[in-house]
Design a protein around this motif. Structure first.
Motif, mmCIF file in Angstrom:
data_model
loop_
_atom_site.group_PDB
_atom_site.id
_atom_site.type_symbol
_atom_site.label_atom_id
_atom_site.label_comp_id
_atom_site.label_asym_id
_atom_site.label_seq_id
_atom_site.Cartn_x
_atom_site.Cartn_y
_atom_site.Cartn_z
ATOM 1 N N ALA A 207 -35.268 7.693 -118.696
ATOM 2 C CA ALA A 207 -34.472 8.203 -117.577
ATOM 3 C C ALA A 207 -35.257 9.224 -116.757
ATOM 4 C CB ALA A 207 -33.178 8.828 -118.102
ATOM 5 N N LEU A 208 -36.004 10.090 -117.435
ATOM 6 C CA LEU A 208 -36.785 11.106 -116.731
ATOM 7 C C LEU A 208 -37.956 10.489 -115.984
ATOM 8 C CD1 LEU A 208 -36.768 13.877 -119.490
ATOM 9 C CD2 LEU A 208 -35.602 13.984 -117.282
ATOM 10 N N TRP A 209 -38.634 9.539 -116.615
ATOM 11 C CA TRP A 209 -39.796 8.911 -115.972
ATOM 12 C C TRP A 209 -39.393 8.050 -114.778
ATOM 13 C CZ3 TRP A 209 -42.374 7.232 -121.199
ATOM 14 C CH2 TRP A 209 -43.084 8.327 -121.730
ATOM 15 N N SER A 210 -38.194 7.509 -114.806
ATOM 16 C CA SER A 210 -37.753 6.656 -113.700
ATOM 17 C C SER A 210 -37.291 7.465 -112.493
ATOM 18 C CB SER A 210 -36.610 5.750 -114.162
ATOM 19 O OG SER A 210 -35.428 6.519 -114.386
ATOM 20 N N GLY A 211 -37.148 8.793 -112.668
ATOM 21 C CA GLY A 211 -36.664 9.624 -111.580
ATOM 22 C C GLY A 211 -35.154 9.771 -111.549
ATOM 23 N N ARG A 212 -34.450 9.086 -112.471
ATOM 24 C CA ARG A 212 -32.992 9.174 -112.484
ATOM 25 C C ARG A 212 -32.512 10.495 -113.054
ATOM 26 N NH1 ARG A 212 -31.037 4.977 -116.122
ATOM 27 N NH2 ARG A 212 -33.127 5.081 -117.056
ATOM 28 N N GLY A 213 -33.345 11.135 -113.870
ATOM 29 C CA GLY A 213 -32.979 12.408 -114.465
ATOM 30 C C GLY A 213 -31.984 12.254 -115.599
ATOM 31 N N LEU A 214 -31.639 13.380 -116.219
ATOM 32 C CA LEU A 214 -30.729 13.348 -117.358
ATOM 33 C C LEU A 214 -29.304 12.994 -116.960
ATOM 34 C CD1 LEU A 214 -31.955 16.401 -119.469
ATOM 35 C CD2 LEU A 214 -32.415 13.977 -119.836
ATOM 36 N N GLU A 215 -28.998 13.031 -115.650
ATOM 37 C CA GLU A 215 -27.653 12.614 -115.214
ATOM 38 C C GLU A 215 -27.348 11.202 -115.687
ATOM 39 O OE1 GLU A 215 -29.047 15.500 -111.973
ATOM 40 O OE2 GLU A 215 -29.909 13.955 -113.278
ATOM 41 N N ALA A 216 -28.356 10.351 -115.706
ATOM 42 C CA ALA A 216 -28.150 8.960 -116.113
ATOM 43 C C ALA A 216 -27.738 8.848 -117.573
ATOM 44 C CB ALA A 216 -29.418 8.144 -115.865
ATOM 45 N N THR A 217 -28.090 9.842 -118.370
ATOM 46 C CA THR A 217 -27.772 9.807 -119.798
ATOM 47 C C THR A 217 -26.546 10.636 -120.146
ATOM 48 O OG1 THR A 217 -29.144 11.745 -120.348
ATOM 49 C CG2 THR A 217 -30.241 9.596 -120.288
ATOM 50 N N LEU A 218 -25.959 11.307 -119.165
ATOM 51 C CA LEU A 218 -24.866 12.250 -119.445
ATOM 52 C C LEU A 218 -23.669 11.587 -120.134
ATOM 53 C CD1 LEU A 218 -23.909 15.152 -119.278
ATOM 54 C CD2 LEU A 218 -23.084 14.702 -116.958
ATOM 55 N N PRO A 219 -23.152 10.441 -119.654
ATOM 56 C CA PRO A 219 -22.004 9.837 -120.338
ATOM 57 C C PRO A 219 -22.302 9.513 -121.801
ATOM 58 C CG PRO A 219 -22.298 8.858 -118.167
ATOM 59 C CD PRO A 219 -23.507 9.697 -118.426
ATOM 60 N N ALA A 220 -23.484 8.932 -122.066
ATOM 61 C CA ALA A 220 -23.841 8.591 -123.446
ATOM 62 C C ALA A 220 -24.004 9.845 -124.299
ATOM 63 C CB ALA A 220 -25.124 7.774 -123.468
ATOM 64 N N THR A 221 -24.563 10.904 -123.712
ATOM 65 C CA THR A 221 -24.755 12.161 -124.445
ATOM 66 C C THR A 221 -23.424 12.788 -124.809
ATOM 67 O OG1 THR A 221 -26.874 12.561 -123.341
ATOM 68 C CG2 THR A 221 -25.781 14.460 -124.338
ATOM 69 N N VAL A 222 -22.521 12.854 -123.849
ATOM 70 C CA VAL A 222 -21.204 13.440 -124.091
ATOM 71 C C VAL A 222 -20.458 12.650 -125.169
ATOM 72 C CG1 VAL A 222 -18.921 13.814 -123.051
ATOM 73 C CG2 VAL A 222 -20.988 14.529 -121.832
ATOM 74 N N SER A 223 -20.522 11.334 -125.086
ATOM 75 C CA SER A 223 -19.857 10.497 -126.094
ATOM 76 C C SER A 223 -20.448 10.736 -127.481
ATOM 77 C CB SER A 223 -19.989 9.021 -125.730
ATOM 78 O OG SER A 223 -19.287 8.723 -124.543
ATOM 79 N N ALA A 224 -21.788 10.797 -127.561
ATOM 80 C CA ALA A 224 -22.441 10.977 -128.857
ATOM 81 C C ALA A 224 -22.084 12.318 -129.481
ATOM 82 C CB ALA A 224 -23.956 10.856 -128.697
ATOM 83 N N LEU A 225 -22.083 13.379 -128.682
ATOM 84 C CA LEU A 225 -21.780 14.705 -129.214
ATOM 85 C C LEU A 225 -20.347 14.788 -129.732
ATOM 86 C CD1 LEU A 225 -23.585 16.980 -126.596
ATOM 87 C CD2 LEU A 225 -24.382 16.320 -128.859
ATOM 88 N N ALA A 226 -19.470 14.010 -129.143
ATOM 89 C CA ALA A 226 -18.083 13.996 -129.600
ATOM 90 C C ALA A 226 -17.875 13.062 -130.785
ATOM 91 C CB ALA A 226 -17.169 13.569 -128.449
ATOM 92 N N GLU A 227 -18.546 11.914 -130.774
ATOM 93 C CA GLU A 227 -18.243 10.865 -131.747
ATOM 94 C C GLU A 227 -19.044 10.972 -133.042
ATOM 95 O OE1 GLU A 227 -18.888 7.263 -129.591
ATOM 96 O OE2 GLU A 227 -17.268 7.666 -128.165
ATOM 97 N N LEU A 228 -20.290 11.438 -132.985
ATOM 98 C CA LEU A 228 -21.111 11.466 -134.195
ATOM 99 C C LEU A 228 -20.504 12.317 -135.311
ATOM 100 C CD1 LEU A 228 -24.747 11.602 -132.741
ATOM 101 C CD2 LEU A 228 -23.626 9.662 -133.852
ATOM 102 N N PRO A 229 -20.010 13.540 -135.033
ATOM 103 C CA PRO A 229 -19.370 14.304 -136.127
ATOM 104 C C PRO A 229 -18.140 13.607 -136.681
ATOM 105 C CG PRO A 229 -19.941 15.747 -134.291
ATOM 106 C CD PRO A 229 -20.107 14.339 -133.797
ATOM 107 N N ALA A 230 -17.390 12.936 -135.824
ATOM 108 C CA ALA A 230 -16.186 12.247 -136.289
ATOM 109 C C ALA A 230 -16.546 11.079 -137.201
ATOM 110 C CB ALA A 230 -15.372 11.754 -135.093
#
Length: 369
Positions: free
Chosen positions: A61-84
């Motif tokens: 995502a960073l190398w393509s120029g999209r930035g971390l915004e492109a990963t935000l939905p997946a990141t938010v989901s992972a931080l919520a779901e992995l502990p559960a």
């Protein structure tokens, strides 16, 4: 940010983490930590032996120029779901450690990174800290000591990740933004003139191998100065334990390199150089088949060999020990009181990050308003 914090600061980190290990967080509120590397997130808790992980390609995502915004939905989901999914119990404090990709995001656009970090906190309650490279090195040695105990007989541990590599010791540590994927990208640029990775590096001519070796020496020039001799290393990451080492073993069994240069614990420098000479003229598919490597490790096999060879050359090493470890930053991060203090003063941390960059971690949370 390509720099190394003073060696003394690394020593303080190691002593500090060792003290925390002995206390075992007794009587304290439980903790959940997220190891956020270049390829995904792994979650662990202070009151559980279970870990859970998910893959997210932050570097792409960073190398393509999209930035971390492109990963935000997946990141938010992972931080919520992995502990559960791991079944972590209790109302635990939650802190994430952002490593190589997150440091790169700060180099590319600090304000953009700060916005992402604030959004993650608001959506999940997780305070994600951008961890300095020497602190990551301290985590690595801390984790290796836990797993290997007296079996760790070398002065340093070598951990090659996707974005960065760490050479971590009890007294000195060094980190470089030169992990498996980053190194491959450098080779694509230098040898194939390609900005995209993976490119087709193989077959490589003798001249191109020489270019790769000069590039490795250039990128690793700080190693010999930062890590006083003698330096011995145990490689603990899969690019070596599941890629380079078994490939050398199979080449030795087939007579391509001397069997005396390989044993059950590791291999000699000369074995690596011979292996490079053997597989460089072949296509990636042919060399992968020759050593019976999985496609996951086969595409990076030659570049990983060149990187490890360069590391041994930079440290003056004649032999590399290899250990198969599931080494993560979780034990060190879970034991890191400083990180969890910043989790309680996260607004102040983000402001310090804006002005102090990576040194924000080392500043005093107690001085926050």
């Amino acid at each position: 940010m390509k720099r190394m914090l003073p060696v003394g600061r690394s020593v303080v980190c190691l002593v500090f983490l060792a003290c925390l290990l002995s206390s075992a967080l007794a009587g304290e509120r439980c903790r959940i930590a997220f190891d956020m590397g270049s390829s995904g997130i792994r979650a662990g808790a202070s009151n559980s032996a279970v870990t859970r992980s998910t893959e997210i390609d932050y570097l792409a995502a960073l190398w393509s120029g999209r930035g971390l915004e492109a990963t935000l939905p997946a990141t938010v989901s992972a931080l919520a779901e992995l502990p559960a999914t791991a079944g972590f119990a209790g109302d635990c404090e939650r802190v994430g450690g952002g490593f190589s990709a997150w440091r790169l995001a700060g180099q590319q656009d600090k304000e953009r990174l700060l916005t992402i970090l604030a959004q993650i906190r608001e959506a999940t309650g997780v305070a994600v800290l951008v961890i300095p490279q020497t602190v990551e090195g301290a985590y690595g040695y801390f984790g290796a000591r836990q797993l290997l105990g007296k079996g760790l007989t070398t002065s340093h541990v070598l951990d090659i990740g996707g974005g960065s590599l760490q050479i971590s010791g009890a007294d000195t540590s060094l980190g470089e933004m030169l992990g498996q994927k980053v190194w491959y990208r450098h080779l694509c640029r230098a040898i194939r003139g390609s900005e995209s990775a993976p490119c087709h590096l193989q077959p490589m001519s003798d001249e191109e191998v020489a270019i790769a070796r000069r590039l490795a020496d250039e990128k690793l020039a700080r190693v010999s100065h930062a890590l006083p001799a003698p330096v011995t290393m145990t490689a603990v990451s899969r690019p070596v334990s599941r890629g380079v080492f078994p490939a050398l073993t199979r080449l030795a069994a087939g007579g391509s390199i001397s069997a005396s240069a390989i044993d059950r614990d590791g291999f000699q420098f000369r074995a690596l150089s011979k292996a490079i000479q053997r597989i460089a003229p072949l296509s990636s598919e042919t060399s992968t088949a020759l050593v019976d490597a999985s496609p996951v490790f086969g595409v990076y096999l030659l570049s990983d060999m060149l990187l490890v060879e360069g590391l041994l050359r930079a440290t003056g090493g004649e032999y590399l020990r290899v250990a198969e470890l599931d080494l993560t930053n979780l034990p060190g991060l879970l034991a890191d009181d400083r990180a969890f203090r910043w989790g309680r003063h996260y607004g102040c941390y983000l402001e310090r990050l804006r002005h102090l960059n990576l040194d924000a971690y080392h500043s005093d949370a107690g001085s926050c308003p």
